[in-house]
Design an enzyme around this catalytic site. Structure first.
Site, PDB file in Angstrom:
ATOM      1  N   TYR A 171      42.480  36.462  31.236  1.00 32.80           N
ATOM      2  CA  TYR A 171      42.674  37.219  32.474  1.00 32.80           C
ATOM      3  C   TYR A 171      42.210  38.669  32.315  1.00 32.80           C
ATOM      4  CZ  TYR A 171      44.502  39.188  36.696  1.00 32.80           C
ATOM      5  OH  TYR A 171      44.575  39.820  37.901  1.00 32.80           O
ATOM      6  N   SER A 191      49.657  50.939  38.307  1.00 31.01           N
ATOM      7  CA  SER A 191      49.189  49.987  39.318  1.00 31.01           C
ATOM      8  C   SER A 191      50.302  49.625  40.292  1.00 31.01           C
ATOM      9  CB  SER A 191      48.716  48.721  38.600  1.00 31.01           C
ATOM     10  OG  SER A 191      48.600  47.651  39.515  1.00 31.01           O
ATOM     11  N   GLN A 243      48.445  54.164  41.749  1.00 29.90           N
ATOM     12  CA  GLN A 243      47.346  53.401  42.360  1.00 29.90           C
ATOM     13  C   GLN A 243      47.905  52.536  43.472  1.00 29.90           C
ATOM     14  OE1 GLN A 243      46.990  49.734  41.638  1.00 29.90           O
ATOM     15  NE2 GLN A 243      45.471  49.629  43.282  1.00 29.90           N
ATOM     16  N   TYR A 297      47.520  49.516  46.117  1.00 25.87           N
ATOM     17  CA  TYR A 297      46.886  48.412  46.825  1.00 25.87           C
ATOM     18  C   TYR A 297      47.371  48.530  48.253  1.00 25.87           C
ATOM     19  CZ  TYR A 297      44.440  46.063  43.109  1.00 25.87           C
ATOM     20  OH  TYR A 297      43.543  45.754  42.125  1.00 25.87           O
ATOM     21  N   THR A 329      42.699  51.862  45.858  1.00 24.64           N
ATOM     22  CA  THR A 329      41.653  50.939  45.400  1.00 24.64           C
ATOM     23  C   THR A 329      41.051  50.211  46.595  1.00 24.64           C
ATOM     24  OG1 THR A 329      42.751  50.715  43.289  1.00 24.64           O
ATOM     25  CG2 THR A 329      41.189  48.985  43.870  1.00 24.64           C
ATOM     26  N   ARG A 335      36.565  34.349  40.024  1.00 24.03           N
ATOM     27  CA  ARG A 335      36.682  34.617  38.582  1.00 24.03           C
ATOM     28  C   ARG A 335      36.799  33.295  37.818  1.00 24.03           C
ATOM     29  NH1 ARG A 335      41.022  39.679  38.697  1.00 24.03           N
ATOM     30  NH2 ARG A 335      39.710  41.124  39.847  1.00 24.03           N
ATOM     31  N   LYS A 342      39.137  54.678  44.916  1.00 23.06           N
ATOM     32  CA  LYS A 342      38.665  53.997  43.704  1.00 23.06           C
ATOM     33  C   LYS A 342      37.784  52.808  44.078  1.00 23.06           C
ATOM     34  CE  LYS A 342      40.471  51.847  39.457  1.00 23.06           C
ATOM     35  NZ  LYS A 342      40.429  50.399  39.619  1.00 23.06           N
ATOM     36  N   HIS A 345      35.372  48.090  39.140  1.00 19.48           N
ATOM     37  CA  HIS A 345      36.578  47.358  38.748  1.00 19.48           C
ATOM     38  C   HIS A 345      36.349  46.638  37.418  1.00 19.48           C
ATOM     39  CE1 HIS A 345      40.443  46.246  40.884  1.00 19.48           C
ATOM     40  NE2 HIS A 345      40.533  45.436  39.856  1.00 19.48           N
ATOM     41  N   GLY A 349      33.594  49.875  31.715  1.00 20.08           N
ATOM     42  CA  GLY A 349      32.800  49.660  30.512  1.00 20.08           C
ATOM     43  C   GLY A 349      32.964  50.705  29.431  1.00 20.08           C
ATOM     44  N   ARG A 369      34.088  52.167  26.260  1.00 19.20           N
ATOM     45  CA  ARG A 369      34.677  51.577  25.048  1.00 19.20           C
ATOM     46  C   ARG A 369      34.710  52.533  23.872  1.00 19.20           C
ATOM     47  NH1 ARG A 369      35.959  49.097  28.444  1.00 19.20           N
ATOM     48  NH2 ARG A 369      35.757  46.896  28.957  1.00 19.20           N
ATOM     49  N   GLY A 408      40.284  50.940  30.830  1.00 17.15           N
ATOM     50  CA  GLY A 408      41.171  49.844  31.207  1.00 17.15           C
ATOM     51  C   GLY A 408      41.458  48.885  30.066  1.00 17.15           C
TER      52      GLY A 408
END
Ligand SMILES: Cc1cc2nc3c(=O)[nH]c(=O)nc-3n(C[C@H](O)[C@H](O)[C@H](O)COP(=O)(O)O)c2cc1C
Ligand SMILES: O=C(O)C(=O)c1ccccc1
Length: 389
Positions: free
Chosen positions: A46, A128, A150, A152, A178, A187, A260, A284, A317, A319, A338
């Site tokens: 996930y 979140s 954040q 929703y 977001t 997914r 976002k 995302h 991305g 890292r 994230g």
């Protein structure tokens, strides 16, 4: 003198000489595999998963890798200061923990442990809406440390109003709305494993504890938990929202509002016109639009459109420390990270998240110094070349 995050490397070496090696690797790209070994394929699938065949997540990495740093020599980098001001808030470094919901699939202490780690390192924690722990409890775990909320943006206006009131009362200063998740994307990894945390009630804590949410249920949550979950699924996001709806948020939130999931420069212009304070250039983490533009490729045009009207943040991305350097050189004020901290949490709770923050910032501090910069403000497009452009 500002803190030199780079000193973490000697702490690791010196501890290592007495046999106390760090419990987690310092190359954060190794964390996913280790977490999967520890926690199994469902939860890690996930977190690691993305939309479609994964092309956006891969493009995010490629767009950062394709940009190469051009270091400068013989500049005084003896005293360095990573601090920045973002949305009117002083931050020790241009980094915040991205809003990641459902963290109890990684660790029982979930968002509270991640928030404590952020607080301990002075980095803002973005909670979140879909956290596994109610926002008040996470806020309490953080003392007075910097926290952002954040949103929703729910179909039910009263739930949104209630969330904003609760977040304000719990000391969250900035609001990130977001926009890229009005529907959950296709997914395959989750579909093929039939693994979706919130269908098991994970990530619904803010909703189930909310009087406005409860008012929409025929029976109390504990009497019919499945109905409560389905009510959450049907209302937590709203594909019917459009730009004029932002007025409601502006009227009901006094602090900074950041949108976002912005990738198009015209959307950045609209954000500024709507009285927003900032945007997060983000896809995302490749979890929403398969085939989408890489976040780093979208960044320069959004920065140009934003001018000095909006704060521009970046994620998707990141890292390593050099990724932070590149995002800032492309014009971001700060980055969010994230998955790496979600894995750190899964492997070692609060300490694991602190490890991730310290590694990222040590590496960023060193990249900055070794490339001839003593502070983030001097970074610019001139510090990068784009390979095969
Ligand atoms: C497991 C998981 C859950 C997430 N949950 C949320 C969320 O609740 N709200 C949100 O705005 N973004 C959410 N995101 C997206 C992150 O905020 C962020 O945009 C993304 O992870 C950045 O990419 P990175 O993981 O490559 O650093 C989630 C990401 C992951 C991996
Ligand atoms: O998984 C996600 O990317 C995400 O944003 C989300 C959406 C709903 C609940 C939990 C997380």
């Amino acid at each position: 003198m500002a803190k030199h995050w780079a000193d973490f490397q000697y702490e690791i070496y010196l501890n290592g000489m007495t046999g106390a090696v760090p419990r987690l690797p310092t190359d954060l790209t190794r964390l996913e595999e280790l977490t999967e070994q520890r926690l199994g394929p469902g939860p890690v699938g996930y977190v690691a998963g993305s939309a479609g065949s994964g092309s956006t997540a891969r493009a995010n990495r490629a767009a950062l890798d394709r940009r190469r740093i051009v270091p400068r020599m013989l500049r005084d980098v003896h005293e360095r200061d990573l601090s920045v001001e973002v949305l009117g808030r002083p931050l020790p470094a241009p980094l915040a923990l991205a809003p990641v919901g459902v963290l109890s699939i990684m660790h029982p202490d979930a968002e509270s442990a991640a928030a404590r780690a952020a607080a301990a390192q002075g980095v803002p924690y973005i909670l979140s809406s879909a956290s596994s722990t109610p926002m008040e409890q996470v806020a309490e775990a953080m003392g007075d440390a910097e926290r952002w909320f954040q949103l929703y943006w729910a179909k039910d206006r009263e739930v949104t109003r209630s969330f904003l009131n609760r977040a304000k009362a719990a000391g969250f200063t900035a609001l990130l709305v977001t926009l890229d998740t009005p529907l959950l994307a296709w997914r395959p990894r989750d579909l093929d494993q039939a693994y979706l945390p919130f269908l098991h009630g994970v990530g619904t804590a803010n909703y189930f504890s909310d009087p406005a949410f409860q008012a929409g249920l025929a029976k109390p949550v504990h009497e019919d938990p499945n109905a409560a979950v389905m009510h959450f699924v049907g209302m937590f996001a709203d594909p019917g929202k459009t730009w004029p709806d932002l007025e409601f948020l502006r009227e009901n939130w006094d602090g900074p509002i950041v949108l976002k999931g912005i990738l198009h420069p015209d959307d950045a212009r609209r954000a500024a016109s709507a009285g927003m304070d900032g945007v997060v250039v983000s896809n995302h983490g490749g979890r929403q639009v398969a085939g989408s533009v890489a976040a780093a490729d979208a960044l320069p045009r959004v920065v140009e459109a934003a001018g000095d009207r909006l704060s521009v943040l970046f994620d998707s991305g990141v890292r390593t420390g050099d990724d932070i350097f590149k995002a800032l050189a492309l014009g971001a004020e700060a980055v969010l990270v994230g998955r790496p901290y979600a894995y750190g949490l899964g492997l070692d709770g609060q300490a694991g998240v602190e490890h991730v923050i310290r590694c990222l910032l040590a590496e960023f501090d060193l990249t900055l110094a070794l490339s001839g910069h003593a502070r983030p403000a001097t970074l610019g497009p001139d510090d990068l070349i784009e390979e095969n452009a």
